[in-house]
Write a protein that holds these residues in place. Structure first.
Motif, PDB file in Angstrom:
ATOM      1  N   UNK A 168      32.992  42.102  48.217  1.00 53.64           N
ATOM      2  CA  UNK A 168      33.314  43.487  47.896  1.00 53.64           C
ATOM      3  C   UNK A 168      34.793  43.771  48.066  1.00 53.64           C
ATOM      4  N   UNK A 169      35.335  43.361  49.205  1.00 54.61           N
ATOM      5  CA  UNK A 169      36.750  43.627  49.479  1.00 54.61           C
ATOM      6  C   UNK A 169      37.641  42.889  48.479  1.00 54.61           C
ATOM      7  N   UNK A 170      37.263  41.652  48.143  1.00 54.24           N
ATOM      8  CA  UNK A 170      38.090  40.866  47.232  1.00 54.24           C
ATOM      9  C   UNK A 170      38.084  41.454  45.830  1.00 54.24           C
ATOM     10  N   UNK A 171      37.088  42.305  45.541  1.00 54.82           N
ATOM     11  CA  UNK A 171      37.059  42.948  44.226  1.00 54.82           C
ATOM     12  C   UNK A 171      37.952  44.177  44.189  1.00 54.82           C
ATOM     13  N   UNK A 172      38.566  44.484  45.313  1.00 49.37           N
ATOM     14  CA  UNK A 172      39.402  45.674  45.358  1.00 49.37           C
ATOM     15  C   UNK A 172      38.612  46.921  45.705  1.00 49.37           C
ATOM     16  N   UNK A 173      37.474  46.741  46.397  1.00 48.67           N
ATOM     17  CA  UNK A 173      36.778  47.911  46.928  1.00 48.67           C
ATOM     18  C   UNK A 173      37.359  48.202  48.301  1.00 48.67           C
ATOM     19  N   UNK A 174      37.385  49.487  48.663  1.00 47.09           N
ATOM     20  CA  UNK A 174      37.839  49.801  50.007  1.00 47.09           C
ATOM     21  C   UNK A 174      36.730  49.426  50.975  1.00 47.09           C
TER      22      UNK A 174
ATOM     23  N   UNK B  52      45.900  37.418  49.181  1.00 45.16           N
ATOM     24  CA  UNK B  52      45.311  38.726  48.863  1.00 45.16           C
ATOM     25  C   UNK B  52      44.912  39.461  50.134  1.00 45.16           C
ATOM     26  N   UNK B  54      43.153  38.630  52.697  1.00 46.27           N
ATOM     27  CA  UNK B  54      41.805  38.534  53.237  1.00 46.27           C
ATOM     28  C   UNK B  54      41.841  38.208  54.730  1.00 46.27           C
ATOM     29  N   UNK B  82      43.775  47.580  48.736  1.00 49.15           N
ATOM     30  CA  UNK B  82      42.767  47.759  47.693  1.00 49.15           C
ATOM     31  C   UNK B  82      43.355  47.437  46.324  1.00 49.15           C
ATOM     32  N   UNK B  85      44.145  43.675  45.908  1.00 50.37           N
ATOM     33  CA  UNK B  85      42.989  42.816  45.636  1.00 50.37           C
ATOM     34  C   UNK B  85      42.421  43.040  44.249  1.00 50.37           C
ATOM     35  N   UNK B  86      42.775  44.171  43.645  1.00 47.94           N
ATOM     36  CA  UNK B  86      42.382  44.348  42.248  1.00 47.94           C
ATOM     37  C   UNK B  86      43.215  43.459  41.352  1.00 47.94           C
ATOM     38  N   UNK B  90      39.551  37.137  43.926  1.00 47.66           N
ATOM     39  CA  UNK B  90      39.211  35.938  44.683  1.00 47.66           C
ATOM     40  C   UNK B  90      37.769  35.505  44.443  1.00 47.66           C
ATOM     41  N   UNK B  98      26.300  39.934  44.434  1.00 48.96           N
ATOM     42  CA  UNK B  98      25.599  40.992  45.149  1.00 48.96           C
ATOM     43  C   UNK B  98      24.126  40.929  44.743  1.00 48.96           C
TER      44      UNK B  98
END
Lengths: 295, 252
Positions: A168-174, B52, B54, B82, B85-86, B90, B98
């Motif tokens: 989730x975080x790596x997708x740019x979600x807060x 990024x 992490x 945020x 990472x967009x 990664x 998910x």
């Protein structure tokens, strides 16, 4: 000198014996409650109000009260427990504050429910002047339920793999978006199971309610849904004896001629309701999990 | 120089007192694939995860030095993780879709960013899955759970999920080490198709993989960057003895 193989056999035999004993005791208990209680059940018994001196009373109001209290208690405790669990597991740093909170929750969850009840009596009933009421009962149940529910939700969050959070975080979600949009949906089946199981415990709770929700069940008018009327089922300020409290009361001071029958019947209803909660929890949890995870 | 999209200068990283990265200077041009290789514990994954941010998730990590993405300092106090990472996506070692449908997995980033236009989302799903070379296999069950897919398909869906938010850089942390050889080679094909449009940095334990797909290869050891060069040179004619020993399997 016993050889290891015999030793193994003896150990397994003992374990089977112990497990069998537990199952046997449980079956005997359930069987006794159901065999003596089921014959008392009828539509009349489940819906009619209780009678203080005559035979033929029912548990309709107590049953309704139990559900109403349960729902209110859940409405209050679930959001708080959810918030606390999310904070503790997803946000809290591993320091002494967090440790203190965890220890407090641990202690609260092992608090005897009669202590919770007496605290509820002193604080909600007397100090806050809420009287013997559904609301006092719901608050007491919240105290009783909060630590258990918080821990169960925290455990649910723990079962979601760290890779999901990273994903989730790596997708740019807060952080917040990751929690609410990835972690929580994934944890829903297990959270739901926890909620239903704790609902079972709350439903059967008596000690915490005796001094808070009271031991009387005034007649209710099921056509009056104005929560401000004293005979309305929705009124949260009326005293409300629940099924579990009813059982306790009949057995300690019931003077109706069929007290024994009513007590048996009520116990059967209570046990059935809790069994139902448990099976529902397993069924719904499994189903939801399946729906969310496989085709 | 102007082609450089990502630069790291004198990058040190400490886990508590332990120095895991000892002053890395490494720059990346836009587009193409760079492979990071080296023995286990050499710092290549740690390095990748600084790109990024992490590593922010791990307590007790201290980072010094500068990493600049298109001239912006990633570790400046004003930097928005945020947003970073967009733009720098990664993909992880373990496929981590998910527990939702394939469709939802791919559009998750966009949907949360507020995109509601169904046609646009449909288009992005198809484009991303095609780019990740998994479209033909999943197009008939887009609304089934991504967890029902094979590991290799899951990994390509995860790549599609990253592509859907249109990053400039894609970091991959041993993306094929949990997969069987057939799935691995499909991922490699996917990466080769993407190298013209994205800057790809991949950590790999598989030297053959590095030699097959990477334009450039960087060799890490003991928290230091030993050598970086065109992949051909690293494998055929390394400048450093350590690199040669590692490539030829004398250790690691």
């Amino acid at each position: 000198m016993i050889n290891p193989k015999t030793q193994n056999k003896i150990a397994i035999g003992t374990l089977y014996g112990v497990a069998g004993l537990v199952v046997l005791i449980l079956m005997a208990l359930l069987g006794y409650i159901l065999i003596s209680g089921l014959p008392q059940l009828s539509w009349h018994f489940l819906t009619a109000p209780a009678k203080a001196f005559l035979k033929g009373g029912g548990v309709g109001i107590q049953l309704y009260n139990s559900f109403y209290l349960l729902i209110l208690a859940m409405l209050i405790s679930f959001p708080i427990a959810l918030g606390a669990a999310i904070y503790l597991y997803e946000y809290a740093k591993d320091n002494w504050v967090t440790t203190t909170i965890r220890t407090a929750i641990e202690i609260l969850s092992s608090l005897p429910s009669v202590v919770v009840g007496l605290f509820g009596f002193l604080f909600f009933v007397v100090k806050l002047n809420l009287g013997f009421s559904i609301l006092s009962g719901a608050f007491a149940l919240t105290f009783f339920n909060l630590p258990l529910l918080t821990r169960s939700i925290e455990d649910s969050l723990r079962t979601i793999d760290t890779t999901q959070r990273e994903g989730g975080l790596a997708l740019g979600l807060s952080r917040w978006e990751t929690v609410t949009r990835v972690i929580l949906p994934a944890a829903v089946p297990s959270i739901l199971t926890g909620v239903i199981l704790s609902a079972g415990r709350v439903f059967g709770e008596a000690a915490a309610l005796i001094y808070t929700a009271g031991q009387s069940a005034p007649a209710l008018d099921f056509t009056d849904w104005n929560p401000f009327n004293i005979s309305s089922p929705l009124n949260p300020m009326r005293p409300a004896e629940t099924l579990a409290v009813h059982i306790w009361k009949i057995n300690s001071e019931g003077i109706m001629p069929d007290a024994k029958a009513i007590s048996s019947g009520s116990s059967a209803v209570l046990v059935l309701a809790i069994l139902l909660f448990n099976f529902a929890a397993r069924y719904l949890g499994k189903r939801l999990y399946k729906r969310l995870t496989s085709a | 120089m102007s082609k450089e999209i990502l630069t790291t200068k004198d990058l040190h990283l400490y886990y508590g007192d332990k120095e895991a990265l000892k002053g890395i200077n490494l720059n990346f041009d836009a587009k193409g694939i760079t492979a990071l290789i080296g023995p286990s514990g050499c710092g290549k994954s740690t390095y990748l995860r600084t790109l990024n941010r992490m590593n922010d998730l791990i307590p007790n990590v201290t980072i010094t030095g500068t990493i600049k993405f298109k001239g912006q300092d990633l570790y400046a106090p004003s930097a928005d993780t945020v947003q970073i990472r967009k733009e720098i996506g990664m993909v992880f070692q373990q496929p981590n879709p998910f527990p939702f449908s394939i469709y939802d997995n791919v559009i998750y980033g966009l949907r949360i960013a507020g995109e509601k236009d169904k046609e646009k989302l449909d288009a992005v799903v198809e484009k991303s899955l095609r780019q990740a070379a998994v479209w033909d296999e999943v197009k008939d069950h887009l609304h089934e759970s991504a967890l029902a897919l094979s590991g290799g398909q899951q990994q390509r869906v995860c790549i599609a999920r990253v592509l859907a938010v249109s990053p400039e850089i894609i970091l991959l942390d041993e993306p094929t080490s949990a997969l069987d050889p057939v799935s691995s080679s499909q991922i490699e094909t996917t990466l080769l198709n993407l190298r013209h449009d994205y800057t790809i940095i991949t950590v790999t334990h598989n030297l053959q993989q590095a030699s097959r797909i990477a334009d450039r290869t960087a060799f890490f050891m003991n928290g230091e960057l030993v050598e970086v060069d065109q992949t051909k040179n690293i494998f055929m004619n390394p400048a450093e003895k350590q690199t040669e020993d590692y490539i030829s399997g004398r250790f690691g």
